[in-house]
Design a protein around this motif. Structure first.
Motif, short mmCIF file in Angstrom:
data_model
loop_
_atom_site.label_atom_id
_atom_site.label_comp_id
_atom_site.label_asym_id
_atom_site.label_seq_id
_atom_site.Cartn_x
_atom_site.Cartn_y
_atom_site.Cartn_z
N HIS A 1 0.84 -1.20 0.00
CA HIS A 1 0.00 0.00 0.00
C HIS A 1 0.87 1.26 0.00
O HIS A 1 0.64 2.19 -0.77
CB HIS A 1 -0.95 0.00 1.19
CG HIS A 1 -1.78 1.23 1.27
ND1 HIS A 1 -2.73 1.54 0.33
CD2 HIS A 1 -1.78 2.25 2.15
CE1 HIS A 1 -3.29 2.70 0.64
NE2 HIS A 1 -2.73 3.14 1.74
N ARG A 2 1.88 1.27 0.85
CA ARG A 2 2.78 2.43 0.90
C ARG A 2 3.51 2.60 -0.44
O ARG A 2 3.68 3.72 -0.92
CB ARG A 2 3.79 2.27 2.03
CG ARG A 2 3.15 2.39 3.40
CD ARG A 2 4.20 2.17 4.50
NE ARG A 2 3.58 1.97 5.77
CZ ARG A 2 3.20 2.94 6.59
NH1 ARG A 2 3.38 4.19 6.23
NH2 ARG A 2 2.65 2.66 7.75
N LEU B 1 -1.99 17.50 -6.17
CA LEU B 1 -2.71 16.42 -5.51
C LEU B 1 -1.77 15.55 -4.70
O LEU B 1 -0.64 15.30 -5.11
CB LEU B 1 -3.40 15.52 -6.54
CG LEU B 1 -4.53 16.12 -7.34
CD1 LEU B 1 -4.87 15.23 -8.51
CD2 LEU B 1 -5.73 16.32 -6.45
N THR B 2 -2.28 15.04 -3.59
CA THR B 2 -1.53 14.02 -2.85
C THR B 2 -1.86 12.66 -3.48
O THR B 2 -2.88 12.52 -4.17
CB THR B 2 -1.95 13.99 -1.37
OG1 THR B 2 -3.30 13.53 -1.27
CG2 THR B 2 -1.79 15.36 -0.71
N PRO B 3 -1.03 11.66 -3.24
CA PRO B 3 -1.36 10.32 -3.76
C PRO B 3 -2.70 9.80 -3.25
O PRO B 3 -3.44 9.16 -3.98
CB PRO B 3 -0.20 9.45 -3.26
CG PRO B 3 0.91 10.39 -3.01
CD PRO B 3 0.28 11.69 -2.61
N VAL B 4 -3.03 10.08 -1.99
CA VAL B 4 -4.31 9.65 -1.44
C VAL B 4 -5.46 10.31 -2.20
O VAL B 4 -6.44 9.65 -2.54
CB VAL B 4 -4.39 9.94 0.08
CG1 VAL B 4 -5.80 9.74 0.61
CG2 VAL B 4 -3.41 9.05 0.83
N GLN B 5 -5.33 11.59 -2.50
CA GLN B 5 -6.38 12.28 -3.25
C GLN B 5 -6.52 11.71 -4.65
O GLN B 5 -7.64 11.51 -5.14
CB GLN B 5 -6.09 13.78 -3.30
CG GLN B 5 -6.26 14.46 -1.96
CD GLN B 5 -5.69 15.86 -1.93
OE1 GLN B 5 -4.85 16.24 -2.75
NE2 GLN B 5 -6.16 16.66 -0.97
N ALA B 6 -5.39 11.41 -5.29
CA ALA B 6 -5.44 10.81 -6.63
C ALA B 6 -6.13 9.44 -6.58
O ALA B 6 -6.93 9.12 -7.47
CB ALA B 6 -4.03 10.69 -7.21
N LEU B 7 -5.85 8.65 -5.55
CA LEU B 7 -6.50 7.34 -5.43
C LEU B 7 -8.00 7.48 -5.12
O LEU B 7 -8.80 6.67 -5.58
CB LEU B 7 -5.82 6.49 -4.36
CG LEU B 7 -4.49 5.89 -4.78
CD1 LEU B 7 -3.83 5.17 -3.61
CD2 LEU B 7 -4.66 4.95 -5.95
N LEU B 8 -8.36 8.50 -4.35
CA LEU B 8 -9.78 8.76 -4.13
C LEU B 8 -10.49 9.02 -5.46
O LEU B 8 -11.57 8.49 -5.72
CB LEU B 8 -9.97 9.95 -3.20
CG LEU B 8 -9.86 9.68 -1.71
CD1 LEU B 8 -9.73 10.98 -0.93
CD2 LEU B 8 -11.06 8.92 -1.22
N LEU B 9 -9.87 9.83 -6.31
CA LEU B 9 -10.45 10.12 -7.63
C LEU B 9 -10.52 8.86 -8.47
O LEU B 9 -11.52 8.60 -9.14
CB LEU B 9 -9.65 11.21 -8.34
CG LEU B 9 -9.66 12.58 -7.66
CD1 LEU B 9 -8.69 13.53 -8.34
CD2 LEU B 9 -11.06 13.17 -7.62
N TYR B 10 -9.46 8.06 -8.44
CA TYR B 10 -9.44 6.81 -9.19
C TYR B 10 -10.56 5.88 -8.73
O TYR B 10 -11.29 5.31 -9.54
CB TYR B 10 -8.08 6.14 -9.04
CG TYR B 10 -8.00 4.78 -9.69
CD1 TYR B 10 -7.89 4.65 -11.06
CD2 TYR B 10 -8.07 3.63 -8.91
CE1 TYR B 10 -7.84 3.41 -11.66
CE2 TYR B 10 -8.00 2.38 -9.50
CZ TYR B 10 -7.89 2.28 -10.88
OH TYR B 10 -7.84 1.03 -11.46
N ASN B 11 -10.70 5.73 -7.42
CA ASN B 11 -11.71 4.82 -6.87
C ASN B 11 -13.13 5.34 -7.04
O ASN B 11 -14.07 4.55 -7.10
CB ASN B 11 -11.42 4.51 -5.40
CG ASN B 11 -10.25 3.58 -5.26
OD1 ASN B 11 -10.10 2.63 -6.01
ND2 ASN B 11 -9.40 3.84 -4.29
#
Length: 174
Positions: A39-40, A58-68
């Motif tokens: 995950h990291r 964007l942070t990586p978490v924000q990018a993954l939120l958009l992806y998901n």
């Protein structure tokens, strides 16, 4: 929680560590460590991709939120249940993504307390960047044969079984 005999477990500080003789327990503990590290690493891969593209907003978490979020229109709670956002506040990140123009939101007609969110065209662009990154990785892993032995479908099946077990454990507590 599963009961173990005192012979199977030895104390290491505050943690309980299965004895070396328990192969399944050792493999399970290794799996937990691998999941956390993967995950990291996934967050680092997303971060590196956005840095390479000179997209530092964007942070990586924000990018993954958009992806998901994908094509769906969901509530924040539904989005949280779809992904792993370790150490992040989904509501905070959604507010930031709305402010930056990546996500649009509106109150639900049935429950005015709930807010439904969906990607804007800018959010769809980010989702596509992450998707292309993951597809490049899938292609590289397929070409290397890493996904063949054991077949990735069997790995996913086992992972879903662990996920179901964990979910049942959480439900059992409450």
């Amino acid at each position: 929680m599963l009961a173990q005999s005192s012979q199977d477990v030895r104390s290491a500080g505050d943690a309980l560590v299965p004895d070396q003789g328990s192969d399944n327990s050792q493999a399970y503990l290794e799996t937990l460590q691998l999941l956390e590290r993967m995950h990291r690493l996934m967050l680092d891969l997303v971060k590196d991709e956005f840095e390479r593209l000179r997209r530092n907003d964007l942070t990586p978490v924000q990018a993954l939120l958009l992806y998901n979020l994908g094509e769906a229109e969901v509530t924040a709670g539904e989005l949280r249940s779809r992904g792993m956002y370790q150490g992040s506040n989904v509501s905070y990140n959604l507010k930031k993504l709305v402010a930056m123009g990546y996500v649009s939101h509106e109150r639900c007609d049935m429950d005015r307390r709930a807010v439904r969110v969906r990607l804007t065209p800018a959010g769809q662009e980010v989702r596509d960047i992450v998707r292309r990154l993951f597809m490049r990785h899938a292609d590289g892993l397929a070409m290397s044969g890493v996904l063949d032995d054991p077949p990735i479908e069997l790995v996913n099946l086992q992972t879903r079984r662990i996920e179901r077990f964990w979910t049942d454990q959480i439900r059992y507590i409450y």
